[in-house]
Motif scaffolding. Structure first.
Motif, PDB file in Angstrom:
ATOM      1  N   SER A   1      35.724  52.378  33.351  1.00 46.10           N
ATOM      2  CA  SER A   1      36.205  51.263  34.379  1.00 46.10           C
ATOM      3  C   SER A   1      36.096  50.122  33.621  1.00 46.10           C
ATOM      4  O   SER A   1      35.129  49.697  32.623  1.00 46.10           O
ATOM      5  N   SER A   2      36.836  49.094  33.830  1.00 44.50           N
ATOM      6  CA  SER A   2      37.090  47.850  33.261  1.00 44.50           C
ATOM      7  C   SER A   2      36.118  46.821  34.015  1.00 44.50           C
ATOM      8  O   SER A   2      36.439  45.670  33.354  1.00 44.50           O
ATOM      9  N   TYR A   3      35.722  47.051  34.955  1.00 42.95           N
ATOM     10  CA  TYR A   3      35.062  46.282  35.902  1.00 42.95           C
ATOM     11  C   TYR A   3      33.477  45.975  35.461  1.00 42.95           C
ATOM     12  O   TYR A   3      32.652  46.763  35.456  1.00 42.95           O
TER      13      TYR A   3
ATOM     14  N   THR B   1      39.469  51.314  38.436  1.00 40.83           N
ATOM     15  CA  THR B   1      40.483  50.804  37.721  1.00 40.83           C
ATOM     16  C   THR B   1      41.808  51.695  37.849  1.00 40.83           C
ATOM     17  O   THR B   1      41.889  52.668  37.855  1.00 40.83           O
TER      18      THR B   1
ATOM     19  N   TRP C   1      43.650  55.891  40.781  1.00 41.90           N
ATOM     20  CA  TRP C   1      42.603  54.866  40.442  1.00 41.90           C
ATOM     21  C   TRP C   1      41.318  55.788  39.874  1.00 41.90           C
ATOM     22  O   TRP C   1      40.957  56.878  40.548  1.00 41.90           O
TER      23      TRP C   1
ATOM     24  N   GLY D   1      37.405  55.728  37.789  1.00 35.98           N
ATOM     25  CA  GLY D   1      36.355  54.962  37.005  1.00 35.98           C
ATOM     26  C   GLY D   1      34.998  56.153  36.652  1.00 35.98           C
ATOM     27  O   GLY D   1      34.902  57.105  37.282  1.00 35.98           O
TER      28      GLY D   1
END
Length: 542
Positions: A20-22, A486, A493, A495
């Motif tokens: 994930s890029s979060y 992501t 999507w 993650g």
């Protein structure tokens, strides 16, 4: 039929996982993650036994020992009369064990708070420096509290500067041992007011009491209001009052009514009072950080931090929401963390072991997990070094260790400090079950799990989240965890998140609009068991 597949990866395969890029939900444990243990509060008498225990901690993956350096011990004989002999021996023993050391400049009293098993008051001579009405705290009930110096007593900063300077001089030869320094910001070493104090009649889960009733506090409140409004005419217009002189400005005369009437939340007076109340803590933090950086940076060049308490038990109270937090001095967390950032301080936040639906919290409008993730996200947004602790001095069940591990590993925490070393060894000096759970759960032993969801409607707004709870089917609303996925190039999507090994999870996917409202959800009461090792696959369809 819509398909959702879940690939559970062993650590050996984590390099090929989708990440994930979060930032608040990192896909892998931070590479510099460290496990710390808090030392016993009292003085060590059996140094050989103490060292043997430290060696066992080191061999089990603990990085450093965190220790209260009591002001009342080192400067108890008189102003600028320091005796560091005990802590010099202490540092030698820690160093010989192989552990690193995190001293806490403990300018507060030991005794009277949860878990306190010793009595180290502030140096007695300090109370001769000024009137107690300027130096201490006084609650709504009139109880005078002397466990820490009040933030509006200006001379306190000079005393702390002398303490920090003497520490730096006496421990300069231990700069390779010391990896971080923490500052005590108030009672129990936390940046807060002593609002929840047993000696003042408080009992969990009561609100606690405002601490603004000494003459020093009232004077500082009036100063802040006069600085904001300049004239009584402007003040009376804002507050809807008819005050004739500045000395008529008073803190709330009935704390419960201040909250239950809504005055704390909606009136200009309530807003001004709460902004001053927290602002005094922010000013205090800025001052001690400035002198700490002045005295420590050139000698040790290590991170400096302070602690915020996890005051979670009135968050959802329908009559007085957040009243316990407000009474403690936590009115606006965003603004408070802005001051941490400006002061270049790391944060330690407590209550990581608690879940929103734990039996201990359930009847009391409590939401500790929600609070922890709120603080974590705010810290991550600001790039502040984030560390965690348990709130109670003993985690005596697997659930609490799992709660702590999952938050630490998924919300970008750089470290976790376990309270307290006392519970990790039995009378013979052998590891307890708590020791084993600490080693197994808070070491880097979580399982990375990759989730992918297909056929999501147009995801305008906030995006797609994995949301759910742990351990028991049917208890996940409201959600205990929430991790953002992501969007991939194929429109799906994904993650990867670190989840506790050998635990049952329940989950669903939700789509949120720009206001945070759920506009779509995928799945209902779906569960799986996370394995410890190996590769597994679980799939279902709706």
């Amino acid at each position: 039929m819509r398909k959702i597949s879940y690939t559970i990866l062993a650590f050996m395969l984590c390099l090929v996982a989708l990440f994930s890029s979060y930032s608040p939900a990192q896909a892998e444990v931070k590479s510099d993650y460290k496990l710390y243990v808090m030392a016993p509060l009292g003085e060590v008498t059996d140094w050989d036994s103490f060292k043997k225990q430290l060696v066992q901690l080191k061999e089990s993956g603990v990085y450093a020992l965190t220790t209260d350096v009591w002001w009342g011990l080192v400067e108890g004989n008189g102003d600028n009369q320091f005796d560091w002999s005990y802590y010099k021996k202490y540092a030698e023993v820690v160093e010989s064990s192989g552990l690193k050391w995190v001293p806490i400049m403990s300018t507060h009293q030991c005794g009277g708070n949860v878990g306190d098993d010793c009595n180290y008051p502030l140096p007695t001579w300090i109370w001769d420096e000024d009137s107690v009405e300027n130096m201490a705290f006084k609650s709504e009930s009139g109880y005078l509290n002397k466990e820490a110096l009040a933030p509006w007593w200006d001379e306190a900063t000079g005393q702390y500067n002398e303490l920090y300077k003497s520490f730096a001089k006496n421990f300069a030869d231990k700069k390779s041992l010391i990896v971080k320094i923490y500052l005590s910001g108030g009672p129990a070493g936390e940046l807060r007011y002593p609002s929840y104090q047993f000696a003042d009649g408080w009992d969990y889960p009561e609100r606690g009491q405002l601490q603004a009733y000494t003459e020093g506090a009232k004077k500082d409140f009036r100063r802040a209001i006069k600085e904001k409004y300049a004239t009584l005419k402007k003040l009376n217009t804002a507050w809807g009052t008819k005050l004739k002189n500045w000395n008529q400005i008073q803190p709330p005369n009935n704390g419960d009514e201040f909250f239950t009437s809504g005055e704390a939340y909606s009136s200009q007076y309530g807003k001004d009072f709460m902004e001053w109340y927290q602002g005094a803590l922010e000013d205090h933090l800025q001052k001690i950080a400035k002198v700490a950086h002045k005295q420590f940076d050139s000698t040790f060049n290590v991170p400096i931090g302070a602690k915020i308490s996890g005051v979670h038990w009135k968050m959802n109270d329908p009559e007085m929401p957040h009243a316990a937090e407000y009474s403690t001095g936590y009115y606006n967390y965003s603004q408070l963390l802005d001051q941490f950032k400006k002061s270049d301080l790391a944060i330690t936040f407590t209550c990581l072991e608690m879940g929103d639906h734990d039996a201990y919290n359930a009847p009391y409008y409590s939401a500790p997990r929600k609070l922890v993730t709120q603080i974590a996200n705010l810290a991550n947004e600001r790039g502040i070094s984030l560390n965690g602790e348990n709130a109670l001095p003993l985690i005596n069940n697997e659930w609490g260790f799992d709660n702590s591990a999952e938050v630490v590993f998924n919300y970008n925490f750089e470290g976790f400090t376990l309270l307290r070393m006392t519970y990790l060894f039995n009378d013979e000096g052998n590891p307890t079950n708590e020791f084993n759970m600490m080693r197994d759960k808070l070491g880097v032993k979580s399982v990375p799990v990759t989730f992918t969801v297909n056929n999501v409607p147009s995801a305008a707004g906030q995006g797609v989240y994995l949301t759910g709870a742990r351990g028991e089917i049917g208890r996940w609303n409201p959600a205990e965890y929430e991790y953002k996925l992501t969007q991939n190039s194929d429109g799906n999507w994904s993650g990867t998140f670190n989840l506790g090994a050998d635990r049952l999870y329940e989950f669903k996917f939700v789509l949120k609009d720009a206001n945070g409202n759920i506009t779509w959800q995928h799945g209902d009461n779906n569960s799986y068991h996370t394995p410890s090792t190996g590769v597994g696959e679980y799939s279902s369809s709706w």
